[in-house]
Motif scaffolding. Sequence first.
Motif, mmCIF file in Angstrom:
data_model
loop_
_atom_site.group_PDB
_atom_site.id
_atom_site.type_symbol
_atom_site.label_atom_id
_atom_site.label_comp_id
_atom_site.label_asym_id
_atom_site.label_seq_id
_atom_site.Cartn_x
_atom_site.Cartn_y
_atom_site.Cartn_z
ATOM 1 N N GLU A 89 1.026 -0.903 -0.350
ATOM 2 C CA GLU A 89 0.146 0.278 -0.114
ATOM 3 C C GLU A 89 0.975 1.429 -0.095
ATOM 4 O O GLU A 89 0.835 1.741 -1.302
ATOM 5 C CB GLU A 89 -0.618 0.056 0.867
ATOM 6 C CG GLU A 89 -2.410 -1.302 1.329
ATOM 7 C CD GLU A 89 -3.182 -0.660 2.385
ATOM 8 O OE1 GLU A 89 -2.873 -0.137 2.907
ATOM 9 O OE2 GLU A 89 -3.864 -1.127 2.274
ATOM 10 N N GLU A 90 1.654 1.447 0.673
ATOM 11 C CA GLU A 90 3.179 2.044 1.044
ATOM 12 C C GLU A 90 3.440 2.896 -0.142
ATOM 13 O O GLU A 90 2.995 3.629 -0.714
ATOM 14 C CB GLU A 90 3.553 2.206 1.702
ATOM 15 C CG GLU A 90 3.063 2.381 3.373
ATOM 16 C CD GLU A 90 2.195 3.436 4.117
ATOM 17 O OE1 GLU A 90 1.801 4.089 3.402
ATOM 18 O OE2 GLU A 90 2.148 3.611 5.367
ATOM 19 N N GLY A 124 2.843 1.777 -2.855
ATOM 20 C CA GLY A 124 1.107 2.759 -4.450
ATOM 21 C C GLY A 124 1.239 3.982 -4.380
ATOM 22 O O GLY A 124 1.404 4.557 -5.092
ATOM 23 N N LYS A 125 1.056 4.277 -2.874
ATOM 24 C CA LYS A 125 0.540 5.467 -2.292
ATOM 25 C C LYS A 125 1.953 7.130 -2.962
ATOM 26 O O LYS A 125 1.676 7.821 -3.694
ATOM 27 C CB LYS A 125 0.540 5.646 -1.346
ATOM 28 C CG LYS A 125 -0.332 5.266 -0.319
ATOM 29 C CD LYS A 125 -0.902 5.465 0.470
ATOM 30 C CE LYS A 125 -1.481 5.114 1.883
ATOM 31 N NZ LYS A 125 -1.635 4.815 2.915
ATOM 32 N N LEU A 126 3.819 6.047 -2.662
ATOM 33 C CA LEU A 126 4.265 6.597 -2.961
ATOM 34 C C LEU A 126 5.044 6.642 -5.070
ATOM 35 O O LEU A 126 4.469 7.567 -5.332
ATOM 36 C CB LEU A 126 5.837 6.427 -2.931
ATOM 37 C CG LEU A 126 5.761 5.490 -1.184
ATOM 38 C CD1 LEU A 126 6.895 5.257 -0.882
ATOM 39 C CD2 LEU A 126 5.704 7.863 -0.300
ATOM 40 N N ASP A 144 2.010 6.719 -6.972
ATOM 41 C CA ASP A 144 0.871 7.710 -6.681
ATOM 42 C C ASP A 144 1.450 9.206 -6.963
ATOM 43 O O ASP A 144 1.246 9.814 -7.777
ATOM 44 C CB ASP A 144 -0.435 7.487 -6.422
ATOM 45 C CG ASP A 144 -0.920 6.282 -6.867
ATOM 46 O OD1 ASP A 144 -0.672 5.817 -7.569
ATOM 47 O OD2 ASP A 144 -2.258 6.414 -5.897
ATOM 48 N N TYR A 145 2.252 9.601 -5.480
ATOM 49 C CA TYR A 145 2.278 11.004 -5.270
ATOM 50 C C TYR A 145 3.760 10.924 -6.273
ATOM 51 O O TYR A 145 3.639 12.329 -7.282
ATOM 52 C CB TYR A 145 3.153 10.634 -4.024
ATOM 53 C CG TYR A 145 3.452 12.146 -3.688
ATOM 54 C CD1 TYR A 145 3.004 12.562 -2.742
ATOM 55 C CD2 TYR A 145 5.408 12.775 -4.021
ATOM 56 C CE1 TYR A 145 3.803 13.365 -2.743
ATOM 57 C CE2 TYR A 145 5.729 13.570 -3.411
ATOM 58 C CZ TYR A 145 5.165 14.390 -3.093
ATOM 59 O OH TYR A 145 5.580 15.406 -2.380
ATOM 60 N N LYS A 202 9.036 13.444 -1.053
ATOM 61 C CA LYS A 202 8.005 12.712 0.458
ATOM 62 C C LYS A 202 8.833 11.197 0.780
ATOM 63 O O LYS A 202 9.297 10.381 0.048
ATOM 64 C CB LYS A 202 6.740 11.811 -0.485
ATOM 65 C CG LYS A 202 5.414 12.079 0.489
ATOM 66 C CD LYS A 202 4.489 11.512 -0.135
ATOM 67 C CE LYS A 202 2.729 10.656 0.950
ATOM 68 N NZ LYS A 202 2.686 11.985 1.702
ATOM 69 N N ASP A 227 5.214 11.147 7.891
ATOM 70 C CA ASP A 227 5.225 11.243 6.730
ATOM 71 C C ASP A 227 5.474 12.542 6.236
ATOM 72 O O ASP A 227 4.742 13.741 7.303
ATOM 73 C CB ASP A 227 3.810 11.041 6.526
ATOM 74 C CG ASP A 227 3.034 11.267 4.885
ATOM 75 O OD1 ASP A 227 4.162 12.584 4.248
ATOM 76 O OD2 ASP A 227 2.375 11.050 4.331
ATOM 77 N N ASP A 285 6.547 15.849 3.888
ATOM 78 C CA ASP A 285 6.093 15.815 2.514
ATOM 79 C C ASP A 285 6.651 17.095 2.124
ATOM 80 O O ASP A 285 5.873 18.712 3.066
ATOM 81 C CB ASP A 285 4.569 15.906 2.290
ATOM 82 C CG ASP A 285 4.354 15.842 1.231
ATOM 83 O OD1 ASP A 285 4.568 16.967 0.180
ATOM 84 O OD2 ASP A 285 2.920 15.571 0.372
#
Length: 273
Positions: free
Chosen positions: A77-78, A80-82, A84-85, A106, A126, A128
């Motif tokens: 999941e993490e 995947g988030k990175l 997307d970022y 990030k 987190d 950012d």
Amino acid sequence: MNTSPTLRLALLGTAVALSLAACNRDPKPAEGQQAEASAAAEGPLSYESATPYAKVKLTLPEAVKAFPELYQKLYSEEVGKLKDYTEGAQSDRSEFGSADLPPYEKQIIYSNPVETDRLFSMLRTDFDYSGGAHPNTYATGLLWDKTSKKFLTAADLFAADADKAALGRTLCDAVNQAKKGREGAIPLGGSDGMWTCPDLKKVPVVLAASDAAGKASGITFLLNAYDVGPYVEGAYYLTIPFATLGKGLNPVFAADFGGTGKTGDVTNALSPE
């Protein structure tokens, strides 16, 4: 056709041997499943990517590998988030024509693992920077029930009939005590009414380390910048010992608390390097 006693014994021995061989094959699938479960905990503890648009990084502690289901979920999941970022950063730069600006940044860091007989906890930080006056760092807590293999919320640690008002005052007092150690900090509940006591139910938490094996010494409340004061004051990570929380703790997890550890303002001790 009659069979001699000798031949009958030989045939019986062969049948027994074949039966034993079949029985010996039964454990192999279980052994294979164990090996598969063990292999599921293998994998990288970090992920890193750098493009002209964004620099991203994930860091996990070694302790999380003891829980394959948790490790797999977090890493997948993490990352995947990175990703997307990074895609979002590229889209922003392309849309606004700011390719000459430094890349966004990030970092997601899991740290300070604490394990009790039933629970596992980590701090998630987190970081950012997507332009603007300054970067933002936001801390949350992860709570994992090793028995049910499910995530818990902060509310799960408190008794259903707990005196939330009393617990809220305890946290508010801890915040004001910590503010005394920071020059220029604005006390909660001042005459201007700008900064008030936080809502206990909305504050993320992690378990506090203990000198007793298999125990947590208390609960650390994670208050980020702007939660109880201006940005310049920074975050407040405040540990309240289990003895102070008393009957406010969920009796289901009462056995997970014991021993002693650092209390009060532990922001510097918990902040990842």
